[in-house]
Design a protein around this motif. Structure first.
Motif, mmCIF file in Angstrom:
data_model
loop_
_atom_site.group_PDB
_atom_site.id
_atom_site.type_symbol
_atom_site.label_atom_id
_atom_site.label_comp_id
_atom_site.label_asym_id
_atom_site.label_seq_id
_atom_site.Cartn_x
_atom_site.Cartn_y
_atom_site.Cartn_z
ATOM 1 N N MET A 1 0.834 -1.171 0.000
ATOM 2 C CA MET A 1 0.000 0.000 0.000
ATOM 3 C C MET A 1 0.887 1.246 0.000
ATOM 4 O O MET A 1 1.863 1.333 0.721
ATOM 5 C CB MET A 1 -0.887 0.006 1.243
ATOM 6 N N SER A 2 0.556 2.209 -0.828
ATOM 7 C CA SER A 2 1.299 3.462 -0.839
ATOM 8 C C SER A 2 0.773 4.391 0.253
ATOM 9 O O SER A 2 -0.301 4.181 0.800
ATOM 10 C CB SER A 2 1.183 4.133 -2.200
ATOM 11 N N GLU A 3 1.551 5.390 0.539
ATOM 12 C CA GLU A 3 1.104 6.359 1.531
ATOM 13 C C GLU A 3 0.323 7.470 0.848
ATOM 14 O O GLU A 3 0.431 7.681 -0.359
ATOM 15 C CB GLU A 3 2.288 6.938 2.287
ATOM 16 N N GLY A 45 5.949 11.094 -1.293
ATOM 17 C CA GLY A 45 6.856 12.063 -0.705
ATOM 18 C C GLY A 45 6.175 12.803 0.422
ATOM 19 O O GLY A 45 5.223 12.317 1.019
ATOM 20 N N ASP A 46 6.656 14.010 0.667
ATOM 21 C CA ASP A 46 6.130 14.803 1.767
ATOM 22 C C ASP A 46 6.314 16.275 1.431
ATOM 23 O O ASP A 46 7.128 16.629 0.571
ATOM 24 C CB ASP A 46 6.885 14.467 3.057
ATOM 25 N N LEU A 47 5.593 17.131 2.121
ATOM 26 C CA LEU A 47 5.745 18.568 1.977
ATOM 27 C C LEU A 47 7.162 18.947 2.381
ATOM 28 O O LEU A 47 7.630 18.559 3.453
ATOM 29 C CB LEU A 47 4.720 19.290 2.858
ATOM 30 N N ALA A 66 -3.558 11.931 6.826
ATOM 31 C CA ALA A 66 -2.680 10.896 6.300
ATOM 32 C C ALA A 66 -3.380 9.554 6.415
ATOM 33 O O ALA A 66 -4.125 9.312 7.372
ATOM 34 C CB ALA A 66 -1.361 10.857 7.067
ATOM 35 N N ASN A 67 -3.125 8.671 5.453
ATOM 36 C CA ASN A 67 -3.839 7.396 5.450
ATOM 37 C C ASN A 67 -3.394 6.461 6.577
ATOM 38 O O ASN A 67 -4.017 5.440 6.803
ATOM 39 C CB ASN A 67 -3.744 6.707 4.090
ATOM 40 N N TRP A 68 -2.347 6.789 7.312
ATOM 41 C CA TRP A 68 -1.966 5.964 8.459
ATOM 42 C C TRP A 68 -2.637 6.436 9.744
ATOM 43 O O TRP A 68 -2.354 5.929 10.815
ATOM 44 C CB TRP A 68 -0.451 5.913 8.634
ATOM 45 N N ASP A 118 -8.033 3.573 5.866
ATOM 46 C CA ASP A 118 -7.997 3.869 4.441
ATOM 47 C C ASP A 118 -9.337 4.342 3.916
ATOM 48 O O ASP A 118 -9.436 4.793 2.786
ATOM 49 C CB ASP A 118 -7.571 2.614 3.648
ATOM 50 N N GLU A 119 -10.386 4.233 4.703
ATOM 51 C CA GLU A 119 -11.725 4.594 4.229
ATOM 52 C C GLU A 119 -12.214 5.829 4.954
ATOM 53 O O GLU A 119 -13.004 5.744 5.877
ATOM 54 C CB GLU A 119 -12.678 3.425 4.441
#
Length: 120
Positions: A1-3, A45-47, A66-68, A118-119
């Motif tokens: 899974m990607s971030e 990536g990130d800001l 964030a998805n985490w 994720d939802e």
């Protein structure tokens, strides 16, 4: 899974100048930048900036997802509306913090759900 990370900043009190928009563009070539906002999402990536500094310099509100499972909202208020010392006493646990500049108090509210979601 990607971030996945979502950043949104909003200028309410005053529009961003062309110079300020250029400073933001130097940080992000993909960001959607206007006189009143910066919006971007990242999947790999990130800001490349410090949201705290952007809140001090440019913006009045900030939303981060964030998805985490991390959620964050920050609000910048004039010191005439909220005493910085009073703001520093209003926390329960570690889900809120504040800091002050000469002109503003910035409230930073966040949640970290270790299980992620994720939802949304």
């Amino acid at each position: 899974m990607s971030e996945y990370q979502y950043y949104e900043f909003v200028a309410i009190d005053r529009p961003l100048t062309a110079v300020e928009q250029g400073e933001l563009r130097a940080v992000s070539t993909r960001g959607r930048i206007s006189a009143s906002s910066f919006v971007n999402d990242y999947q790999w990536g990130d800001l490349k900036a410090d949201p705290r500094k952007w809140m001090e310099q440019y913006f009045d509100a900030h939303l981060y997802l964030a998805n985490w499972g991390t959620r964050r909202i920050a609000l910048r208020l004039p010191v005439q509306l909220l005493d910085p010392d009073l703001a520093a006493t209003c926390y329960v646990g570690d889900s809120a913090s504040s800091w002050a500049t000469d002109e503003h108090v910035i409230l930073d509210l966040y949640s970290r759900d270790e299980d992620g979601d994720d939802e949304w």
